[in-house]
Scaffold this motif. Structure first.
Motif, PDB file in Angstrom:
ATOM      1  N   THR A 145     -14.610 -23.792 -21.304  1.00 49.97           N
ATOM      2  CA  THR A 145     -14.866 -23.532 -22.390  1.00 49.97           C
ATOM      3  C   THR A 145     -16.374 -22.755 -21.692  1.00 49.97           C
ATOM      4  O   THR A 145     -17.160 -23.319 -21.645  1.00 49.97           O
ATOM      5  CB  THR A 145     -14.752 -22.985 -23.845  1.00 49.97           C
ATOM      6  OG1 THR A 145     -15.796 -24.653 -23.794  1.00 49.97           O
ATOM      7  CG2 THR A 145     -13.630 -23.961 -23.888  1.00 49.97           C
ATOM      8  N   ALA A 146     -16.348 -21.228 -22.525  1.00 56.60           N
ATOM      9  CA  ALA A 146     -17.975 -21.006 -21.872  1.00 56.60           C
ATOM     10  C   ALA A 146     -18.248 -19.508 -22.831  1.00 56.60           C
ATOM     11  O   ALA A 146     -17.463 -18.774 -23.622  1.00 56.60           O
ATOM     12  CB  ALA A 146     -18.203 -20.015 -20.934  1.00 56.60           C
ATOM     13  N   PRO A 147     -19.400 -19.733 -23.465  1.00 53.23           N
ATOM     14  CA  PRO A 147     -20.023 -18.679 -24.792  1.00 53.23           C
ATOM     15  C   PRO A 147     -19.404 -17.709 -24.630  1.00 53.23           C
ATOM     16  O   PRO A 147     -19.482 -15.931 -24.998  1.00 53.23           O
ATOM     17  CB  PRO A 147     -21.417 -19.138 -24.704  1.00 53.23           C
ATOM     18  CG  PRO A 147     -22.084 -19.397 -23.815  1.00 53.23           C
ATOM     19  CD  PRO A 147     -20.920 -20.426 -22.576  1.00 53.23           C
ATOM     20  N   ALA A 148     -19.658 -16.389 -22.642  1.00 53.63           N
ATOM     21  CA  ALA A 148     -19.777 -15.244 -23.185  1.00 53.63           C
ATOM     22  C   ALA A 148     -19.320 -15.139 -21.162  1.00 53.63           C
ATOM     23  O   ALA A 148     -19.811 -15.569 -20.115  1.00 53.63           O
ATOM     24  CB  ALA A 148     -20.903 -14.324 -23.510  1.00 53.63           C
ATOM     25  N   TRP A 149     -19.355 -13.683 -20.776  1.00 50.08           N
ATOM     26  CA  TRP A 149     -19.540 -13.767 -19.400  1.00 50.08           C
ATOM     27  C   TRP A 149     -20.404 -13.566 -18.473  1.00 50.08           C
ATOM     28  O   TRP A 149     -20.333 -13.847 -17.683  1.00 50.08           O
ATOM     29  CB  TRP A 149     -18.865 -11.667 -19.476  1.00 50.08           C
ATOM     30  CG  TRP A 149     -19.695 -11.089 -19.467  1.00 50.08           C
ATOM     31  CD1 TRP A 149     -19.634  -9.758 -20.939  1.00 50.08           C
ATOM     32  CD2 TRP A 149     -20.619 -10.761 -19.139  1.00 50.08           C
ATOM     33  NE1 TRP A 149     -20.663  -9.315 -20.996  1.00 50.08           N
ATOM     34  CE2 TRP A 149     -21.309  -9.474 -20.547  1.00 50.08           C
ATOM     35  CE3 TRP A 149     -21.566 -10.539 -17.785  1.00 50.08           C
ATOM     36  CZ2 TRP A 149     -22.519  -8.916 -20.300  1.00 50.08           C
ATOM     37  CZ3 TRP A 149     -22.600  -9.983 -18.034  1.00 50.08           C
ATOM     38  CH2 TRP A 149     -23.332  -8.807 -19.030  1.00 50.08           C
ATOM     39  N   PRO A 150     -21.951 -13.260 -18.937  1.00 49.80           N
ATOM     40  CA  PRO A 150     -22.948 -14.628 -17.802  1.00 49.80           C
ATOM     41  C   PRO A 150     -22.593 -15.338 -17.687  1.00 49.80           C
ATOM     42  O   PRO A 150     -22.883 -16.201 -16.672  1.00 49.80           O
ATOM     43  CB  PRO A 150     -23.864 -13.831 -19.108  1.00 49.80           C
ATOM     44  CG  PRO A 150     -23.817 -12.814 -20.148  1.00 49.80           C
ATOM     45  CD  PRO A 150     -22.207 -13.548 -19.940  1.00 49.80           C
ATOM     46  N   ALA A 151     -20.964 -16.355 -17.966  1.00 50.38           N
ATOM     47  CA  ALA A 151     -21.593 -17.554 -17.435  1.00 50.38           C
ATOM     48  C   ALA A 151     -19.897 -17.766 -16.177  1.00 50.38           C
ATOM     49  O   ALA A 151     -19.604 -18.908 -15.794  1.00 50.38           O
ATOM     50  CB  ALA A 151     -20.633 -18.730 -18.793  1.00 50.38           C
ATOM     51  N   HIS A 152     -19.021 -16.349 -15.768  1.00 43.98           N
ATOM     52  CA  HIS A 152     -18.643 -15.967 -14.735  1.00 43.98           C
ATOM     53  C   HIS A 152     -18.449 -17.631 -14.092  1.00 43.98           C
ATOM     54  O   HIS A 152     -17.112 -18.400 -13.298  1.00 43.98           O
ATOM     55  CB  HIS A 152     -17.912 -14.510 -15.287  1.00 43.98           C
ATOM     56  CG  HIS A 152     -17.216 -14.248 -16.200  1.00 43.98           C
ATOM     57  ND1 HIS A 152     -16.267 -14.711 -16.547  1.00 43.98           N
ATOM     58  CD2 HIS A 152     -17.348 -12.647 -15.670  1.00 43.98           C
ATOM     59  CE1 HIS A 152     -15.997 -14.358 -17.165  1.00 43.98           C
ATOM     60  NE2 HIS A 152     -16.411 -12.352 -16.832  1.00 43.98           N
ATOM     61  N   PRO A 155     -24.170 -23.205 -26.167  1.00 45.48           N
ATOM     62  CA  PRO A 155     -24.512 -22.381 -24.441  1.00 45.48           C
ATOM     63  C   PRO A 155     -26.602 -22.567 -24.355  1.00 45.48           C
ATOM     64  O   PRO A 155     -27.262 -23.081 -25.115  1.00 45.48           O
ATOM     65  CB  PRO A 155     -23.671 -21.122 -25.181  1.00 45.48           C
ATOM     66  CG  PRO A 155     -24.597 -20.584 -26.621  1.00 45.48           C
ATOM     67  CD  PRO A 155     -23.982 -21.866 -27.107  1.00 45.48           C
ATOM     68  N   GLY A 156     -26.238 -23.012 -22.910  1.00 42.54           N
ATOM     69  CA  GLY A 156     -27.253 -22.691 -22.716  1.00 42.54           C
ATOM     70  C   GLY A 156     -28.215 -21.718 -23.221  1.00 42.54           C
ATOM     71  O   GLY A 156     -27.185 -20.479 -23.498  1.00 42.54           O
ATOM     72  N   GLU A 157     -28.922 -22.024 -22.229  1.00 40.37           N
ATOM     73  CA  GLU A 157     -30.466 -20.063 -22.397  1.00 40.37           C
ATOM     74  C   GLU A 157     -29.792 -19.568 -21.361  1.00 40.37           C
ATOM     75  O   GLU A 157     -29.293 -19.890 -20.229  1.00 40.37           O
ATOM     76  CB  GLU A 157     -31.657 -20.869 -22.168  1.00 40.37           C
ATOM     77  CG  GLU A 157     -32.743 -19.865 -22.610  1.00 40.37           C
ATOM     78  CD  GLU A 157     -34.225 -20.218 -22.769  1.00 40.37           C
ATOM     79  OE1 GLU A 157     -34.919 -19.116 -21.886  1.00 40.37           O
ATOM     80  OE2 GLU A 157     -34.074 -21.275 -22.861  1.00 40.37           O
ATOM     81  N   GLY A 158     -29.129 -18.104 -21.847  1.00 41.28           N
ATOM     82  CA  GLY A 158     -28.997 -17.013 -21.434  1.00 41.28           C
ATOM     83  C   GLY A 158     -27.095 -16.847 -21.435  1.00 41.28           C
ATOM     84  O   GLY A 158     -26.853 -16.185 -21.316  1.00 41.28           O
ATOM     85  N   MET A 159     -26.888 -18.080 -21.262  1.00 38.64           N
ATOM     86  CA  MET A 159     -25.359 -18.102 -22.399  1.00 38.64           C
ATOM     87  C   MET A 159     -24.335 -18.129 -20.356  1.00 38.64           C
ATOM     88  O   MET A 159     -22.994 -17.359 -21.002  1.00 38.64           O
ATOM     89  CB  MET A 159     -24.919 -17.323 -23.074  1.00 38.64           C
ATOM     90  CG  MET A 159     -25.256 -17.161 -24.911  1.00 38.64           C
ATOM     91  SD  MET A 159     -25.057 -16.091 -25.895  1.00 38.64           S
ATOM     92  CE  MET A 159     -23.478 -16.233 -25.480  1.00 38.64           C
ATOM     93  N   ASP A 160     -25.181 -18.785 -20.298  1.00 35.77           N
ATOM     94  CA  ASP A 160     -24.534 -18.967 -18.432  1.00 35.77           C
ATOM     95  C   ASP A 160     -24.108 -20.189 -18.307  1.00 35.77           C
ATOM     96  O   ASP A 160     -23.696 -20.807 -16.840  1.00 35.77           O
ATOM     97  CB  ASP A 160     -25.529 -18.502 -17.782  1.00 35.77           C
ATOM     98  CG  ASP A 160     -26.316 -19.220 -17.957  1.00 35.77           C
ATOM     99  OD1 ASP A 160     -26.946 -19.980 -18.377  1.00 35.77           O
ATOM    100  OD2 ASP A 160     -27.870 -19.075 -16.221  1.00 35.77           O
ATOM    101  N   THR A 161     -23.510 -20.690 -19.201  1.00 31.63           N
ATOM    102  CA  THR A 161     -23.145 -22.502 -19.084  1.00 31.63           C
ATOM    103  C   THR A 161     -21.103 -22.807 -19.579  1.00 31.63           C
ATOM    104  O   THR A 161     -21.171 -21.451 -20.078  1.00 31.63           O
ATOM    105  CB  THR A 161     -23.501 -23.391 -19.391  1.00 31.63           C
ATOM    106  OG1 THR A 161     -24.079 -22.833 -21.178  1.00 31.63           O
ATOM    107  CG2 THR A 161     -25.233 -23.592 -19.168  1.00 31.63           C
ATOM    108  N   ALA A 162     -20.922 -23.583 -18.651  1.00 32.78           N
ATOM    109  CA  ALA A 162     -18.870 -23.640 -19.122  1.00 32.78           C
ATOM    110  C   ALA A 162     -19.144 -25.361 -19.549  1.00 32.78           C
ATOM    111  O   ALA A 162     -20.204 -26.100 -19.332  1.00 32.78           O
ATOM    112  CB  ALA A 162     -18.879 -23.576 -17.982  1.00 32.78           C
TER     113      ALA A 162
END
Length: 190
Positions: free
Chosen positions: A169-176, A154-161
Motif C-alpha cells: 500500500t501507498a499514500p498517493a501517486w508520488p509513491a509509484h 506515510p513518509g515525508e513527501g508521500m513517496d513511500t510504500a
C-alpha cells in the motif's frame, strides 16, 4: 509473466490508474482493467488530484481510461494479483458486493494486492485489513483503523510504500516507484 486484475471506476485517479498500468505492461505483465457495469472497449473518466497547498487535494478532469475486460463473468481465480487505484472510484466500488468478493478472493488466497491512496477503502469494506498494516491517503486512515488495520503514516513527501505480507500500500501517486517496485517483487515469475 503475471496476470493482473486492476479494479477501476469513473473518477479513478488518473495517475494511479494510467501510470501503474503502463509500468506493468512495460514489464510484460498481462493486465486486465475492469469496472462494474462496463465491458471491454468501454472507458472510465479519470480525475487528476494534485497537492497545491490547500487543506486537501484539488481535483481536475483527467483522461479516458480504457476497460480491457468484461466485469460480468470475471473469474478472479484466473488472476495472479490485484491492483486497486485510488481517486473517487473506491468510495462507490466498495458498495458493490461482487467487488468485495473479488478482493476477498485475493486476500484469502494470499495473492499480491496493491492499493494506493483511497484504494484501501475497498480493502476495509471487504473486511481484509484486520490485524494488517496499511498505508493510504491520510483521510482514509479512520477507515483502515475501523476495519481493524493499523494505519501506517506515510513518509515525508508521500513517496513511500508499505509491505505487509501480500499487501503493498501507498499514500498517493508520488509513491509509484516504491509502490510498484514492492508489488512487482511479490509477483510470480515464469
Amino acid at each position: 509473466m503475471a496476470k493482473i486484475l486492476m479494479l477501476v471506476g469513473d473518477f479513478v485517479e488518473d495517475y494511479e490508474a494510467m501510470v501503474p498500468y503502463q509500468m506493468l505492461l512495460m514489464l510484460e505483465h498481462d493486465v486486465a482493467t475492469v469496472c462494474p457495469g462496463k465491458s471491454a472497449g468501454d472507458s472510465v473518466a479519470t480525475a487528476i488530484h494534485d497537492f497545491e497547498g490547500h487543506q486537501t487535494y484539488s481535483e481536475k478532469p483527467g483522461h479516458r481510461f480504457a476497460i480491457t475486460a468484461d466485469f460480468d463473468g470475471l473469474q478472479p481465480e484466473t488472476f495472479d494479483a490485484l491492483v486497486i487505484p485510488g481517486g473517487r472510484a473506491p468510495e462507490y466500488l466498495r458498495l458493490n458486493e461482487k467487488v468485495l468478493d473479488i478482493v476477498r478472493h485475493f486476500a484469502d488466497q494470499n495473492k499480491p494486492i496493491a492499493a494506493v491512496c483511497h484504494g484501501p477503502q475497498v480493502l476495509a469494506a471487504a473486511g481484509v485489513l484486520k490485524n494488517r498494516e496499511c498505508s493510504c491517503y491520510p483521510a482514509v486512515a479512520p477507515e483502515v483503523q475501523i476495519g481493524g488495520g493499523t494505519y501506517m503514516t506515510p513518509g515525508e513527501g508521500m513517496d513511500t510504500a508499505h509491505v505487509d505480507g501480500n499487501l503493498v500500500t501507498a499514500p498517493a501517486w508520488p509513491a509509484h516507484p516504491a509502490w510498484m517496485r514492492e508489488f512487482c517483487r511479490l509477483l510470480p515469475t515464469d
